[in-house]
Design a protein around this motif. Structure first.
Motif, short mmCIF file in Angstrom:
data_model
loop_
_atom_site.label_atom_id
_atom_site.label_comp_id
_atom_site.label_asym_id
_atom_site.label_seq_id
_atom_site.Cartn_x
_atom_site.Cartn_y
_atom_site.Cartn_z
N ARG A 1 0.83 -1.21 0.00
CA ARG A 1 0.00 0.00 0.00
C ARG A 1 0.87 1.26 0.00
NH1 ARG A 1 -5.06 0.85 4.01
NH2 ARG A 1 -3.66 1.98 5.41
N VAL B 1 -6.53 -12.29 -4.20
CA VAL B 1 -6.97 -10.89 -4.17
C VAL B 1 -7.68 -10.56 -2.86
CG1 VAL B 1 -8.57 -9.23 -5.20
CG2 VAL B 1 -7.05 -10.58 -6.66
N GLU B 2 -8.62 -11.37 -2.46
CA GLU B 2 -9.38 -11.08 -1.24
C GLU B 2 -8.46 -11.02 -0.03
OE1 GLU B 2 -13.17 -12.72 1.41
OE2 GLU B 2 -12.61 -13.75 -0.45
N GLU C 1 -6.69 -7.66 -0.10
CA GLU C 1 -7.60 -6.53 0.09
C GLU C 1 -8.18 -6.48 1.50
OE1 GLU C 1 -9.12 -5.39 -4.36
OE2 GLU C 1 -10.44 -6.69 -3.15
N THR C 2 -8.16 -7.60 2.20
CA THR C 2 -8.66 -7.62 3.57
C THR C 2 -7.55 -7.87 4.60
OG1 THR C 2 -9.13 -10.00 3.45
CG2 THR C 2 -10.90 -8.48 2.81
N CYS D 1 -4.59 -3.57 0.79
CA CYS D 1 -4.35 -2.77 -0.41
C CYS D 1 -5.27 -3.25 -1.53
CB CYS D 1 -2.89 -2.89 -0.84
SG CYS D 1 -2.40 -1.74 -2.14
N ARG D 2 -5.87 -2.34 -2.23
CA ARG D 2 -6.79 -2.68 -3.32
C ARG D 2 -6.01 -3.26 -4.50
NH1 ARG D 2 -8.74 0.49 -7.72
NH2 ARG D 2 -10.60 -0.45 -8.66
N THR E 1 -6.01 -4.03 -8.40
CA THR E 1 -6.72 -3.52 -9.56
C THR E 1 -6.67 -4.45 -10.78
OG1 THR E 1 -4.77 -2.25 -10.22
CG2 THR E 1 -6.40 -1.12 -8.87
N GLN F 1 -6.43 -8.72 -11.56
CA GLN F 1 -6.33 -10.10 -11.12
C GLN F 1 -5.59 -10.90 -12.18
OE1 GLN F 1 -10.01 -11.82 -9.78
NE2 GLN F 1 -10.69 -9.93 -8.79
#
Length: 210
Positions: A66, A83-84, A87-88, A111-112, A114, A116
């Motif tokens: 991030r 990804v999940e 992001e979590t 961190c998002r 963008t 995959q």
């Protein structure tokens, strides 16, 4: 930074080779722990950067993601099945008591993601390979033209080259299959998430898993 192959550089780490971060053309690969953020940003600043890739959703690989993405305004890419977790900030937990205890330690900031990444995608001239096991969405990067392989943590090379510890690995048998897949490529330069590069021994990985 140290040049390892055309377009591939290894950032300086402390200590060297404990947690590797690479710059591949204009893409940063992995980001160590949160404490590495300042060191990574200082080394990357002044170089063109278009994206940041994480090989897998473990805190020593997306720890500074991030911070890097915010500093340089670049997108984060990762394997679709991780990804999940990124992001979590909740990585998949390996079986056993040790893994359960480790899962309670503080995690890096989420961190998002963008983009995959999936099998066959292209990143900075490398092909994405899906090599699950150490994490559900672990990816490797492979450049067939000169045999350069980023294996993430499918193999570790700290004290010796081998499999990552089971208590850090979501599915050890699945990771074993990924080890066999990467060994069959007969890479001429293997770049690990942890440990020194392995150069000029294309059959070394295969011998390790017989």
């Amino acid at each position: 930074m140290r040049q390892l192959a055309p377009g591939v550089r290894l950032l300086d780490g402390r200590p060297r080779h404990l947690m590797n971060v690479y710059l591949v053309e204009d893409v940063l690969v992995d980001s160590g722990t949160p404490r590495a953020a300042g060191r990574i940003i200082r080394q990357v600043r002044g170089n063109p950067l278009s994206a940041h890739v994480v090989t897998h959703a473990h805190p020593d690989h997306f720890g500074s993601s991030r911070a890097v993405c915010e500093e340089f305004g670049v997108p984060l890419w990762a394997g679709a099945k991780d990804v999940e977790a990124i992001e979590t900030a909740t990585p998949a937990v390996a079986p056993g008591r040790i893994a359960a205890a480790l899962s309670k330690t503080p995690m890096p900031p989420p961190c998002r993601v963008t983009r995959q990444l999936s099998e066959g995608d292209e990143v900075a001239g490398f092909t994405v390979l899906e090599v699950p096991g150490h994490s559900p969405g672990h990816i490797a990067l492979w450049r067939e033209s000169d045999g350069v392989l980023f294996c993430g943590d499918v193999f570790l090379a700290l004290l010796r080259i081998g499999a990552p510890p089971n208590f850090l690995t979501w599915d050890a048998e699945l990771n074993r299959a990924s080890m066999r897949r990467l060994a069959a490529l007969r890479p001429r330069l293997v770049l690990f998430g942890h440990g020194k590069p392995l150069r000029g021994e294309p059959d070394r990985l295969a011998r390790l898993i017989r």
